[in-house]
Design a protein around this motif. Structure first.
Motif, mmCIF file in Angstrom:
data_model
loop_
_atom_site.group_PDB
_atom_site.id
_atom_site.type_symbol
_atom_site.label_atom_id
_atom_site.label_comp_id
_atom_site.label_asym_id
_atom_site.label_seq_id
_atom_site.Cartn_x
_atom_site.Cartn_y
_atom_site.Cartn_z
ATOM 1 N N VAL A 71 88.331 75.495 92.260
ATOM 2 C CA VAL A 71 87.891 74.396 91.273
ATOM 3 C C VAL A 71 88.184 74.197 89.811
ATOM 4 C CG1 VAL A 71 86.193 72.180 90.974
ATOM 5 C CG2 VAL A 71 86.426 73.470 93.400
ATOM 6 N N ALA A 122 85.407 66.926 88.028
ATOM 7 C CA ALA A 122 86.209 66.835 88.582
ATOM 8 C C ALA A 122 86.171 66.902 90.279
ATOM 9 C CB ALA A 122 86.752 68.178 88.354
ATOM 10 N N ASP A 124 73.333 64.278 90.793
ATOM 11 C CA ASP A 124 72.259 63.119 91.807
ATOM 12 C C ASP A 124 70.370 62.828 91.788
ATOM 13 O OD1 ASP A 124 75.178 62.977 93.274
ATOM 14 O OD2 ASP A 124 73.950 64.686 94.459
ATOM 15 N N GLN A 175 87.516 61.176 86.821
ATOM 16 C CA GLN A 175 86.797 60.146 87.128
ATOM 17 C C GLN A 175 85.669 60.279 86.185
ATOM 18 O OE1 GLN A 175 83.205 59.203 89.458
ATOM 19 N NE2 GLN A 175 83.893 56.880 89.536
ATOM 20 N N GLU A 215 79.221 49.740 89.651
ATOM 21 C CA GLU A 215 79.640 49.142 90.192
ATOM 22 C C GLU A 215 80.310 47.706 89.775
ATOM 23 O OE1 GLU A 215 78.949 49.412 94.692
ATOM 24 O OE2 GLU A 215 80.133 51.610 94.367
ATOM 25 N N PRO A 254 88.087 57.750 90.862
ATOM 26 C CA PRO A 254 88.592 59.369 90.754
ATOM 27 C C PRO A 254 90.001 59.114 90.426
ATOM 28 C CG PRO A 254 86.537 59.376 92.323
ATOM 29 C CD PRO A 254 86.835 57.971 91.963
#
Ligand code: C2E
Ligand code: MG
Ligand code: MG
Ligand code: MG
Length: 285
Positions: free
Chosen positions: A94, A60, A181, A45, A240, A264
């Motif tokens: 990852v 990722a 976060d 993303q 958004e 993403p």
């Protein structure tokens, strides 16, 4: 299909266990095999630089596509991977995959693209962790300055002294550290002074109602001002709407990420999206 693949066991337990325990057990047995079976992939993303309009980096995000369960959300399986210790292997995969993909993109049309990788609390506390980061960088040949690692407040606060030493080692390698976060943890702000961090990612819960909630604007504004004082870059997550993006730009937020900019994308979609755009709203730096 051989018997030792776990099918019989699951049927046996399903008679005696409640549904939730049953689902968990089933998920765990599938998760144990997911890496070997190649069921994981990464989506990427983009992060948009609000000043230049460039995509400087992607995050990722892991995806698990299971043949029977379908697409399983990381919110569902990452906690399970942590509880079972499987996160160590998955996390290493990852890191390796994200670094290799980014190096490939750098050599194929996106020369300055960076990568941001989520690191779970358990993974971060493992002694093997730094070695995994070094390995991923060495194998891929990615310059460490293009790698950023996203940690949560709770991951760092489990053992703050140890966390700081790991973060310092990362920075010595030239790797960047982000807090993901941000604003959802329990911690006071004072610890920020002592943490060697490069970026704060404001949690999407503060961004969702930004356009019609003055208190959210006040909070976001305060985080951005604090970031300026601490020389830390600020990313807004979960953007958004156009309105939200405009507010963030007016507040001098550095980066925005969210569905309004781009969801993403798998590797094909990323390459198509960022090579064929005619009206280049988002170019790659
Ligand atoms: P995160 O790191 O905070 O990632 C942001 C999540 O918000 C992602 O969900 C992303 O798809 C979603 N998102 C992005 N833009 C928007 C938006 O505009 N609106 C809304 N409502 N959501 C948006 P995803 O991919 O399901 O990942 C959920 C969480 O799972 C991540 O939160 C991260 O904590 C964890 N995760 C994902 N991939 C990995 C990984 O490779 N390793 C580890 N340890 N954790 C991961
Ligand atoms: Mg993240
Ligand atoms: Mg986040
Ligand atoms: Mg999150």
């Amino acid at each position: 299909r051989s018997k030792n693949q776990g099918g019989n066991k699951i049927t046996y337990f399903s008679t005696g266990m409640n549904d939730q325990a049953m689902v968990r057990l089933e998920l765990e047995s599938y998760l144990r095999k997911a890496l070997q079976k190649n069921e994981f992939h990464l989506c990427y993303q983009p992060l948009l630089d609000l000043q230049t309009g460039e995509i400087t980096c992607t995050e990722a995000l892991i995806r698990w596509q299971h043949p029977h369960l379908g697409l399983v959300s990381p919110a569902q399986f990452i906690p399970l991977a942590e509880e079972t210790g499987l996160i160590e292997e998955i996390g290493a995969w990852v890191l390796t995959t994200a670094c290799a993909q980014t190096k490939y993109w750098q050599q194929n049309g996106f020369p300055n693209l960076g990568i941001s990788v989520n690191v779970s609390a358990y993974q971060f506390q493992q002694h093997a962790f730094i070695g995994q980061v070094i390995e991923a960088l060495n194998v891929s040949g990615l310059d460490p300055g293009y790698l950023s690692l996203e940690l949560t407040e709770s991951a760092m606060l489990k053992d703050i002294v140890y966390s700081i030493s790991v973060m310092k080692s990362l920075q010595e390698l030239g790797v960047k550290v982000s807090i993901d976060d941000f604003g959802t943890g329990y911690s006071s702000l004072s610890y920020l002074r002592n943490l060697p961090i490069d970026t704060l990612k404001i949690d999407q819960s503060f961004i969702n109602n930004l356009h019609d909630d003055p208190s959210d604007i006040a909070i976001v504004k305060a985080i951005i001002t604090m970031g300026q004082g601490l020389a830390v870059k600020i990313v807004a997550e979960g953007v958004e709407t156009h309105e939200q993006m405009n507010i963030l730009r007016d507040l001098d937020c550095h980066y925005a990420q969210g569905y309004y900019i781009e969801k993403p994308l798998d590797t094909d979609a990323f390459e198509k999206g960022f090579r064929t755009v005619e009206n280049v709203a988002y170019t790659v730096k």
